[in-house]
Structures are given as C-alpha cells and as structure tokens.
Design a protein around this motif. Structure first.
Motif, mmCIF file in Angstrom:
data_model
loop_
_atom_site.group_PDB
_atom_site.id
_atom_site.type_symbol
_atom_site.label_atom_id
_atom_site.label_comp_id
_atom_site.label_asym_id
_atom_site.label_seq_id
_atom_site.Cartn_x
_atom_site.Cartn_y
_atom_site.Cartn_z
ATOM 1 N N PRO A 76 0.740 -1.077 -0.063
ATOM 2 C CA PRO A 76 -0.022 0.122 0.002
ATOM 3 C C PRO A 76 0.957 1.352 -0.027
ATOM 4 O O PRO A 76 1.852 1.220 0.470
ATOM 5 C CB PRO A 76 -0.850 0.004 1.341
ATOM 6 C CG PRO A 76 -0.752 -1.428 1.671
ATOM 7 C CD PRO A 76 0.451 -2.064 1.080
ATOM 8 N N PRO A 77 0.282 2.416 -0.242
ATOM 9 C CA PRO A 77 1.210 3.557 -0.599
ATOM 10 C C PRO A 77 1.871 3.869 0.652
ATOM 11 O O PRO A 77 2.797 4.642 0.816
ATOM 12 C CB PRO A 77 0.010 4.678 -0.871
ATOM 13 C CG PRO A 77 -1.050 3.842 -1.576
ATOM 14 C CD PRO A 77 -0.883 2.659 -1.070
ATOM 15 N N GLU A 78 1.203 3.805 1.817
ATOM 16 C CA GLU A 78 1.742 4.293 3.062
ATOM 17 C C GLU A 78 2.795 3.453 3.697
ATOM 18 O O GLU A 78 3.501 3.455 4.718
ATOM 19 C CB GLU A 78 0.663 4.076 4.210
ATOM 20 C CG GLU A 78 -0.043 2.983 4.692
ATOM 21 C CD GLU A 78 -1.120 2.470 3.656
ATOM 22 O OE1 GLU A 78 -2.007 1.688 4.037
ATOM 23 O OE2 GLU A 78 -1.225 3.039 2.452
ATOM 24 N N ASP A 114 11.762 3.124 4.341
ATOM 25 C CA ASP A 114 11.987 3.766 5.643
ATOM 26 C C ASP A 114 11.633 2.447 6.680
ATOM 27 O O ASP A 114 11.401 1.091 6.411
ATOM 28 C CB ASP A 114 10.906 4.696 6.019
ATOM 29 C CG ASP A 114 9.696 4.623 5.543
ATOM 30 O OD1 ASP A 114 9.173 3.375 5.465
ATOM 31 O OD2 ASP A 114 8.980 5.582 5.150
ATOM 32 N N VAL A 115 11.148 2.798 7.746
ATOM 33 C CA VAL A 115 10.817 1.723 8.834
ATOM 34 C C VAL A 115 9.360 1.280 8.794
ATOM 35 O O VAL A 115 8.987 0.474 9.608
ATOM 36 C CB VAL A 115 11.299 1.972 10.306
ATOM 37 C CG1 VAL A 115 12.745 2.142 10.340
ATOM 38 C CG2 VAL A 115 10.384 3.217 10.827
ATOM 39 N N ALA A 116 8.774 1.923 7.934
ATOM 40 C CA ALA A 116 7.429 1.713 8.032
ATOM 41 C C ALA A 116 6.756 0.270 7.992
ATOM 42 O O ALA A 116 5.801 -0.323 8.745
ATOM 43 C CB ALA A 116 6.408 2.423 7.009
#
Length: 325
Positions: free
Chosen positions: A210-212, A217-219
């Motif tokens: 998903p886009p987020e 990064d650490v997402a």
C-alpha cells in the motif's frame, strides 16, 4: 532448505537445510566460499545431522522433538520432492517450526504446508519475504499484505499455527517481522562499485505494498512488528505455563548475526536482513538478559550461526544446499 532437530531443551538444537539466497540475491552475491562458514569469535558450528535423517534410518521415539525448517523454496521441483520424501509416520507426535520462505506462489505454499501438516503433529509458521512475492500470482492479490492474509487464512484451515501456543510443556512463539535499512549500523564499504538494493534484491520488484508502506523507511518493519501485538495475551499465557520457550522469525534480530561487510560478496546485505523492532520484541519475551532456556531460531541469510548473545541462544545452521532464492 533448512531443517533442525532439537530435543525438549534448546541446548539440543541442530539443523538440516537446503540453502538459497536471501531476498532473491543470486548465489554469487552471498559470501566468498573460502570464508562462507567461519567467523572467528562469534560463529560456533553445531553438530550436524545427515540430510537423510528425516526419512531414512531408525526413529528415536524417546522424547518430544522440535524440528525447524525454513527457506524451502518448493517452487523448485527437487525441493518439493524433498518434502514429499519425509516420513508420514515417524513425526506424528513431533513439532515443526517453519521459519518462512516456503514458496513464491500461493498454490505451492498450500501444497507444501499440507504435506508438512500431514507429517507432523504440530506445525508453526511465520512468513518470509519470498512468500509475499506477487509477480507470479496473475493479479489475484492487490498487494503483498492481501496475499499475507490469504496465507494466514489457509494456515488456519490446515491447522497450521501462526500464534503462540503451549505444546506439551514447551512454549512456541512465532514473531512476524520485516527488514529495514537502518538496521545496518556498520560503516559502508567504499571504493568499489556495489549494485543498489533495488538491483540486487527482488523484493523491491516482486512485492507490492500500500502507498503508506515502503521499504525506504521503517514503516514496513513497524507494521509487521505490530502484528505481534494481538498475541500479547497468548504470550503471557505461554509465560505462565512454560519455562522453556522457543521464539522464531524469518529475519534477524541483530546485525552481529551476519558477517562483517568486508567478508560479504554483497556488502549491502545487512540493509535487507533484519529489524530492530524484532530484537526489542525478542527481549520483551525472553527478558533483557535472557536465561538458560532462551532460544530463538531465524532464517533468511543462509549463514551458519550458533551463538549465545545476552543470554539468548540464536541459531541458524546449514546442512544441505539446494535450489532456491
């Protein structure tokens, strides 16, 4: 492929494996052969089992045994054949831990897990990066998270455990995880041309998110770690009823479980192998300083490792090399 066998206590752990490259990195980009299985001061090789010990010879029925397997990559026919050669009789009372990278396609995943569940009394699973590749799924999944939900659903249907559980006095705790670049704190190798992560690692192309969520990064690592939160009550229950606890993950909890960059054929490998969130989660379960019975099994990198770090025994031992990766 890796398989491990241990007695009731973590000190009796050993492995059996067909190895393959992490994150789709080709075999030539793992480690120079002459130093592949050695790192002075950290690495200590456990006694190994012959490859055929899982389907030939005499079965020891004296105690509960826990087998650990990962990186099966059964999209390769010879790896699937290896699984099907396992005895359908000897391991009915034993535990199998599957630490990720079962198969790239959903179809082969289901077949493999069905074969394993047919052979072992209890089977536990956590996903690896290859399990979440979508490139050969024909558009059946919006993204890799949707595929993950499908894998967990079919595990539930097959009776494969993906949550903590007590089995005959032994606690087994699966830990979901994903890697992040900031896990790597060692100084980068310079002065030589090194392929980018996007070029070396197929995850950046074979997985969709998903886009987020992103590997930049650490997402993603945080998202997978938060999947463990729903199991807090089950983990507490395991703590109440078991002294011996085995945790397992696909990815690494610490960078010192990987050779130094100067020893690696692909020096940027540490950026795609582990998670600080996983280490924190591990310590919250086994306590900050561990204890004599603390054991964690991981996979992914295909480097032999057997070390006690801060009171926790961490294991990953290669016994058999085959196709995959």
């Amino acid at each position: 492929m890796v398989a491990a066998i241990m007695g009731f206590l973590p000190s009796h752990l050993g492995f059996l494996r067909k190895s393959s490259c992490p994150s789709g990195i080709c075999d030539s980009m793992v480690l120079k052969q002459r130093i592949r299985n050695r790192r002075v001061g950290i690495f200590c090789r456990q006694q190994m089992l012959p490859t055929n010990c899982l389907y030939h010879g005499q079965k020891d029925t004296g105690s509960l045994k826990v087998y650990v397997i990962s990186d099966l990559h059964t999209d390769y026919a010879e790896n699937m054949a290896w699984v099907r050669r396992l005895s359908t009789v000897w391991y009915r009372n034993d535990i199998l831990i599957v630490a990720g990278d079962v198969a790239e396609t959903y179809k082969n995943f289901v077949v493999t897990m069905s074969e394993l569940k047919h052979r072992f009394g209890s089977v536990f699973y956590v996903p690896g990066n290859h399990d979440l590749w979508c490139r050969r799924e024909g558009g059946n999944y919006i993204n890799s998270l949707e595929k993950l939900r499908a894998l967990l659903d079919v595990c539930a249907e097959l009776g494969v455990e993906t949550s903590p559980r007590n089995v005959n006095g032994l606690g087994i705790i699966p830990l979901f995880s994903w890697y992040h670049k900031s896990f790597d704190r060692e100084k980068d190798v310079t002065g030589v041309r090194i392929p980018s992560l996007e070029m070396a690692c197929k995850d950046f192309h074979a997985c969709t998110w998903p886009p987020e969520l992103s590997n930049s990064d650490v997402a993603l690592a945080h998202h997978f770690d938060m999947m463990n939160e729903k199991n807090n009550s089950a983990i507490d229950e395991v703590h109440k009823t078991n002294f011996h606890i085995i945790t397992f993950s696909h990815f690494l909890p610490r960078q010192d479980l990987c050779p130094e960059k100067r020893m690696l054929f692909y020096p940027n490998l540490p950026k795609i192998i582990g998670s600080d969130f996983l280490e924190a989660r591990l310590r919250s379960i086994h306590s900050k300083n561990g204890n004599g019975s603390a054991c964690h099994v991981f996979g992914h990198t295909h480097f032999c490792w057997d070390a006690v770090l801060d009171g926790i025994r961490l294991l990953w031992l290669i016994l058999e090399k085959g196709k995959g990766g």
